[in-house]
Design a protein around this motif. Structure first.
Motif, PDB file in Angstrom:
ATOM      1  N   ALA A   1      -5.332  -4.358   2.852  1.00  0.00           N
ATOM      2  CA  ALA A   1      -4.486  -3.270   3.350  1.00  0.00           C
ATOM      3  C   ALA A   1      -5.311  -2.313   4.205  1.00  0.00           C
ATOM      4  O   ALA A   1      -6.517  -2.168   4.014  1.00  0.00           O
ATOM      5  CB  ALA A   1      -3.849  -2.522   2.187  1.00  0.00           C
ATOM      6  N   GLY A   2      -4.650  -1.656   5.128  1.00  0.00           N
ATOM      7  CA  GLY A   2      -5.367  -0.722   5.991  1.00  0.00           C
ATOM      8  C   GLY A   2      -4.452  -0.094   7.011  1.00  0.00           C
ATOM      9  O   GLY A   2      -3.292   0.206   6.727  1.00  0.00           O
TER      10      GLY A   2
ATOM     11  N   ASP B   1     -13.882  14.133  -0.883  1.00  0.00           N
ATOM     12  CA  ASP B   1     -12.447  13.945  -1.105  1.00  0.00           C
ATOM     13  C   ASP B   1     -12.106  12.639  -0.395  1.00  0.00           C
ATOM     14  O   ASP B   1     -12.010  12.591   0.825  1.00  0.00           O
ATOM     15  CB  ASP B   1     -11.659  15.111  -0.514  1.00  0.00           C
ATOM     16  CG  ASP B   1     -10.156  14.978  -0.720  1.00  0.00           C
ATOM     17  OD1 ASP B   1      -9.723  13.996  -1.357  1.00  0.00           O
ATOM     18  OD2 ASP B   1      -9.412  15.844  -0.209  1.00  0.00           O
ATOM     19  N   TYR B   2     -11.975  11.566  -1.181  1.00  0.00           N
ATOM     20  CA  TYR B   2     -11.784  10.220  -0.630  1.00  0.00           C
ATOM     21  C   TYR B   2     -10.314   9.829  -0.675  1.00  0.00           C
ATOM     22  O   TYR B   2      -9.653   9.999  -1.703  1.00  0.00           O
ATOM     23  CB  TYR B   2     -12.599   9.198  -1.426  1.00  0.00           C
ATOM     24  CG  TYR B   2     -12.255   7.756  -1.089  1.00  0.00           C
ATOM     25  CD1 TYR B   2     -12.984   7.061  -0.130  1.00  0.00           C
ATOM     26  CD2 TYR B   2     -11.187   7.110  -1.719  1.00  0.00           C
ATOM     27  CE1 TYR B   2     -12.656   5.743   0.198  1.00  0.00           C
ATOM     28  CE2 TYR B   2     -10.854   5.794  -1.399  1.00  0.00           C
ATOM     29  CZ  TYR B   2     -11.585   5.118  -0.435  1.00  0.00           C
ATOM     30  OH  TYR B   2     -11.243   3.826  -0.111  1.00  0.00           O
ATOM     31  N   ARG B   3      -9.797   9.313   0.436  1.00  0.00           N
ATOM     32  CA  ARG B   3      -8.450   8.731   0.459  1.00  0.00           C
ATOM     33  C   ARG B   3      -8.518   7.381   1.162  1.00  0.00           C
ATOM     34  O   ARG B   3      -9.064   7.270   2.254  1.00  0.00           O
ATOM     35  CB  ARG B   3      -7.464   9.625   1.232  1.00  0.00           C
ATOM     36  CG  ARG B   3      -7.408  11.061   0.765  1.00  0.00           C
ATOM     37  CD  ARG B   3      -6.728  11.225  -0.573  1.00  0.00           C
ATOM     38  NE  ARG B   3      -6.759  12.625  -0.985  1.00  0.00           N
ATOM     39  CZ  ARG B   3      -5.838  13.531  -0.652  1.00  0.00           C
ATOM     40  NH1 ARG B   3      -4.816  13.175   0.116  1.00  0.00           N
ATOM     41  NH2 ARG B   3      -5.934  14.780  -1.062  1.00  0.00           N
ATOM     42  N   GLY B   4      -7.969   6.375   0.509  1.00  0.00           N
ATOM     43  CA  GLY B   4      -7.866   5.061   1.131  1.00  0.00           C
ATOM     44  C   GLY B   4      -6.420   4.774   1.488  1.00  0.00           C
ATOM     45  O   GLY B   4      -5.557   5.656   1.460  1.00  0.00           O
ATOM     46  N   MET B   5      -6.162   3.534   1.848  1.00  0.00           N
ATOM     47  CA  MET B   5      -4.804   3.097   2.177  1.00  0.00           C
ATOM     48  C   MET B   5      -4.204   2.416   0.954  1.00  0.00           C
ATOM     49  O   MET B   5      -4.443   1.240   0.698  1.00  0.00           O
ATOM     50  CB  MET B   5      -4.840   2.119   3.361  1.00  0.00           C
ATOM     51  CG  MET B   5      -5.445   2.674   4.630  1.00  0.00           C
ATOM     52  SD  MET B   5      -4.373   3.892   5.463  1.00  0.00           S
ATOM     53  CE  MET B   5      -5.310   5.399   5.172  1.00  0.00           C
ATOM     54  N   GLY B   6      -3.516   3.201   0.139  1.00  0.00           N
ATOM     55  CA  GLY B   6      -2.956   2.652  -1.081  1.00  0.00           C
ATOM     56  C   GLY B   6      -3.944   2.551  -2.212  1.00  0.00           C
ATOM     57  O   GLY B   6      -3.771   1.762  -3.132  1.00  0.00           O
TER      58      GLY B   6
ATOM     59  N   THR C   1       2.966   5.473  -6.217  1.00  0.00           N
ATOM     60  CA  THR C   1       2.969   5.274  -7.664  1.00  0.00           C
ATOM     61  C   THR C   1       1.618   5.473  -8.334  1.00  0.00           C
ATOM     62  O   THR C   1       1.547   5.526  -9.564  1.00  0.00           O
ATOM     63  CB  THR C   1       3.444   3.840  -7.992  1.00  0.00           C
ATOM     64  OG1 THR C   1       2.532   2.905  -7.395  1.00  0.00           O
ATOM     65  CG2 THR C   1       4.847   3.596  -7.459  1.00  0.00           C
ATOM     66  N   GLY C   2       0.546   5.561  -7.539  1.00  0.00           N
ATOM     67  CA  GLY C   2      -0.784   5.688  -8.109  1.00  0.00           C
ATOM     68  C   GLY C   2      -1.463   4.366  -8.383  1.00  0.00           C
ATOM     69  O   GLY C   2      -2.547   4.323  -8.967  1.00  0.00           O
ATOM     70  N   ALA C   3      -0.846   3.261  -7.983  1.00  0.00           N
ATOM     71  CA  ALA C   3      -1.472   1.951  -8.135  1.00  0.00           C
ATOM     72  C   ALA C   3      -2.565   1.785  -7.077  1.00  0.00           C
ATOM     73  O   ALA C   3      -2.639   2.536  -6.110  1.00  0.00           O
ATOM     74  CB  ALA C   3      -0.422   0.849  -8.002  1.00  0.00           C
ATOM     75  N   ASP C   4      -3.416   0.770  -7.279  1.00  0.00           N
ATOM     76  CA  ASP C   4      -4.519   0.497  -6.351  1.00  0.00           C
ATOM     77  C   ASP C   4      -4.233  -0.820  -5.639  1.00  0.00           C
ATOM     78  O   ASP C   4      -4.218  -1.881  -6.263  1.00  0.00           O
ATOM     79  CB  ASP C   4      -5.835   0.398  -7.130  1.00  0.00           C
ATOM     80  CG  ASP C   4      -7.052   0.240  -6.221  1.00  0.00           C
ATOM     81  OD1 ASP C   4      -6.910  -0.357  -5.142  1.00  0.00           O
ATOM     82  OD2 ASP C   4      -8.142   0.710  -6.599  1.00  0.00           O
TER      83      ASP C   4
ATOM     84  N   ALA D   1       0.837  -1.206   0.000  1.00  0.00           N
ATOM     85  CA  ALA D   1       0.000   0.000   0.000  1.00  0.00           C
ATOM     86  C   ALA D   1       0.868   1.249   0.000  1.00  0.00           C
ATOM     87  O   ALA D   1       0.523   2.256  -0.646  1.00  0.00           O
ATOM     88  CB  ALA D   1      -0.925  -0.002   1.217  1.00  0.00           C
ATOM     89  N   GLU D   2       1.996   1.220   0.695  1.00  0.00           N
ATOM     90  CA  GLU D   2       2.909   2.365   0.691  1.00  0.00           C
ATOM     91  C   GLU D   2       3.441   2.612  -0.719  1.00  0.00           C
ATOM     92  O   GLU D   2       3.531   3.762  -1.177  1.00  0.00           O
ATOM     93  CB  GLU D   2       4.060   2.121   1.671  1.00  0.00           C
ATOM     94  CG  GLU D   2       3.619   2.060   3.130  1.00  0.00           C
ATOM     95  CD  GLU D   2       4.768   1.782   4.081  1.00  0.00           C
ATOM     96  OE1 GLU D   2       5.934   1.768   3.620  1.00  0.00           O
ATOM     97  OE2 GLU D   2       4.517   1.599   5.289  1.00  0.00           O
ATOM     98  N   LEU D   3       3.778   1.523  -1.421  1.00  0.00           N
ATOM     99  CA  LEU D   3       4.255   1.666  -2.799  1.00  0.00           C
ATOM    100  C   LEU D   3       3.147   2.157  -3.718  1.00  0.00           C
ATOM    101  O   LEU D   3       3.391   2.963  -4.633  1.00  0.00           O
ATOM    102  CB  LEU D   3       4.794   0.326  -3.297  1.00  0.00           C
ATOM    103  CG  LEU D   3       6.136  -0.121  -2.709  1.00  0.00           C
ATOM    104  CD1 LEU D   3       6.438  -1.556  -3.112  1.00  0.00           C
ATOM    105  CD2 LEU D   3       7.256   0.802  -3.178  1.00  0.00           C
ATOM    106  N   CYS D   4       1.935   1.677  -3.466  1.00  0.00           N
ATOM    107  CA  CYS D   4       0.812   2.120  -4.290  1.00  0.00           C
ATOM    108  C   CYS D   4       0.541   3.609  -4.097  1.00  0.00           C
ATOM    109  O   CYS D   4       0.236   4.329  -5.061  1.00  0.00           O
ATOM    110  CB  CYS D   4      -0.435   1.302  -3.961  1.00  0.00           C
ATOM    111  SG  CYS D   4      -0.368  -0.399  -4.568  1.00  0.00           S
ATOM    112  N   ASP D   5       0.641   4.087  -2.855  1.00  0.00           N
ATOM    113  CA  ASP D   5       0.482   5.520  -2.604  1.00  0.00           C
ATOM    114  C   ASP D   5       1.523   6.331  -3.370  1.00  0.00           C
ATOM    115  O   ASP D   5       1.237   7.426  -3.865  1.00  0.00           O
ATOM    116  CB  ASP D   5       0.618   5.815  -1.104  1.00  0.00           C
ATOM    117  CG  ASP D   5      -0.665   5.531  -0.342  1.00  0.00           C
ATOM    118  OD1 ASP D   5      -1.750   5.645  -0.930  1.00  0.00           O
ATOM    119  OD2 ASP D   5      -0.577   5.189   0.857  1.00  0.00           O
TER     120      ASP D   5
END
Length: 457
Positions: free
Chosen positions: A272-273, A446-451, A248-251, A242-246
């Motif tokens: 992830a969470g 404005d939605y933000r998830g974990m990764g 790079t823009g991956a899900d 999830a850190e890498l996704c944040d």
């Protein structure tokens, strides 16, 4: 999936269960429901009184029904009197083994008390009594208990029978487990006594075809901590992704779905969470590391330090994301926190990431207004400084930021349009990746998830 359980008429076994916490109380009630005579012992008089009245001291779906049924049958009694265990043929040790203060190691003081009770009150006049340990203990504990009982003059066969309970599923996991494990002594004759005794107690489980593994003491002691360490590693792995996704823009949810189709990996525990918590995983992996160090093989578990570090870093990330979404400062802003327990369908706030994050937000000057359908009373006791309300709507009213930190069904099912009508600013952090990001974004949040973010693909 566990096989279907067939209830049969059992020879009645007189059982004692020492320890009436989450593990012991559920085990005692379920064994009485199987038809055995059970005396359950605990030193906490208030807890014993509640249980004796059929009132669960913790939230666990389905447990109250089993408890009341077992009490009504007359086969289950709760007591604070250690002498009451004297008539039992089989004694279960089901006490807590929390993390020792100032150390990673397990605190075995409650196990020591249970052994003392057995030495003072258990009887082995005509044949050995059987002592079955269910608590999660450091490897080597079963043999130590066997030695202490023998030195104290009690003829006892010790069997280590680890528990695999999941909070929210404890009754099913007790009556329909996916496996049972017996850690038996090396002496084959005495091991056969222990095996036969547990088979008699667990007859409905055994007859239903549940796998039964006969192993030695060290293997049985390692099963639970090894399983928990594997699960913790899997959770921290996907959180590191999830850190890498944040970045790079991956899900991460789609990434988890894709790798989960590989049957060598599987989809479970790839959510992830904000990380894991509760009374088992964190303290078990730390105690595992501590015991490895005592045995001189600490390098074999050094990877668990990073697992623990990743897990704690998720809490930091959630707080920093909250500050980022609010322009860098949280002072004076109202933050609505939905969920405080470490997981849904539980009132357990021990080492809860959600509660820890709520406390950190409060420490950063935020006006935290939190709610939880089962854990509110526990939080009021341990964190009286936090403002706790009864409903999600109360928490959302006028909020500058919403944080979903425990994925209770009611919170996951919130209508984003209705929620938007209550808040001051429609900003939400989905700490469990449980919401539909597209639906919330389209509703103006404005939605933000974990990764993860709202994305077409």
């Amino acid at each position: 999936m566990a096989p279907a359980l067939t209830i049969v008429m059992l020879p009645i076994v007189k059982i004692s269960v020492i320890g009436c916490g989450y593990l012991g109380a559920v085990h005692a009630a379920c064994m009485a429901d199987f038809g055995h005579e059970v005396i359950a012992l605990d030193i906490d008089a208030a807890k014993v009184e509640r249980l004796g009245q059929g009132i669960p001291p913790f939230h666990e779906p389905g447990f109250e029904d089993v408890l009341k049924r077992a009490l009504a049958s007359g086969r289950l009694r709760f007591t604070t009197d250690p002498s009451a265990i004297g008539e039992a043929e089989l004694h279960f040790i089901a006490v807590g083994t929390p993390q020792r203060g100032g150390s990673y190691a397990a605190d075995l003081s409650q196990v020591d008390t249970a052994v003392a009770f057995l030495l003072d009150h258990a009887r082995s006049d005509e044949q050995p009594v059987v002592v079955a340990g269910k608590s999660t203990v450091p490897v080597g504990t079963a043999q130590s208990i066997a030695d202490r009982l023998a030195e104290g003059g009690l003829d006892a066969v010790v069997v280590w029978n680890p528990e695999f309970l999941r909070e929210g599923y404890a009754v099913a996991d007790t009556t329909r487990p996916d496996r049972v494990v017996y850690g038996l002594p090396e002496d084959a004759e005495r091991g056969e006594i222990g095996r036969a005794a547990l088979d008699e107690v667990y007859r409905p489980i055994i007859d239903s075809g549940t796998p039964r593994l006969l192993v030695n003491y060290p293997t049985a002691e390692l099963v639970k901590v090894a399983a928990n360490s594997f699960l913790a590693t899997k959770i921290s792995f996907i959180n590191s992704m999830a850190e890498l996704c944040d970045a790079t823009g991956a899900d991460v949810t789609r990434l988890a779905e894709a790798i989960g189709h590989d049957d060598r990996i599987g989809p479970k525990f790839l959510q992830a969470g904000i990380g894991f918590g509760g009374g088992c995983l964190p303290k078990d992996i730390r105690a595992f590391m501590a015991r490895a160090g005592e045995l001189g093989v600490d390098q074999s578990l050094t990877f668990l330090r990073e697992v623990d570090s990743i897990n704690m870093r998720r809490r930091d990330h959630a707080v920093e994301l909250a500050a980022q979404m609010c322009g860098g400062r949280l002072v004076g802003l109202k933050v609505a926190v939905l969920g405080l327990t470490f997981k849904p369908d539980s009132d357990d706030v021990r080492d809860s990431p959600a509660l820890d994050i709520a406390g950190r937000l409060w420490g950063r000057g935020a006006n935290v207004v939190a709610t939880d359908p089962a854990g509110a009373d526990a939080v009021r006791r341990v964190r009286p400084d936090l403002q706790i309300v009864d409903t999600a709507d109360e928490a959302l009213q006028g909020a500058d930021l919403v944080m979903l930190l425990t994925a209770w069904r009611d919170y996951v099912a919130l209508d984003p349009a209705h929620a938007k009508s209550l808040v001051a600013v429609p900003r939400i952090i989905d700490g469990r990746n449980a919401l539909d990001p597209t639906a919330w974004s389209q509703a103006g949040w404005d939605y933000r998830g974990m990764g993860r973010t709202a994305s077409t693909w």
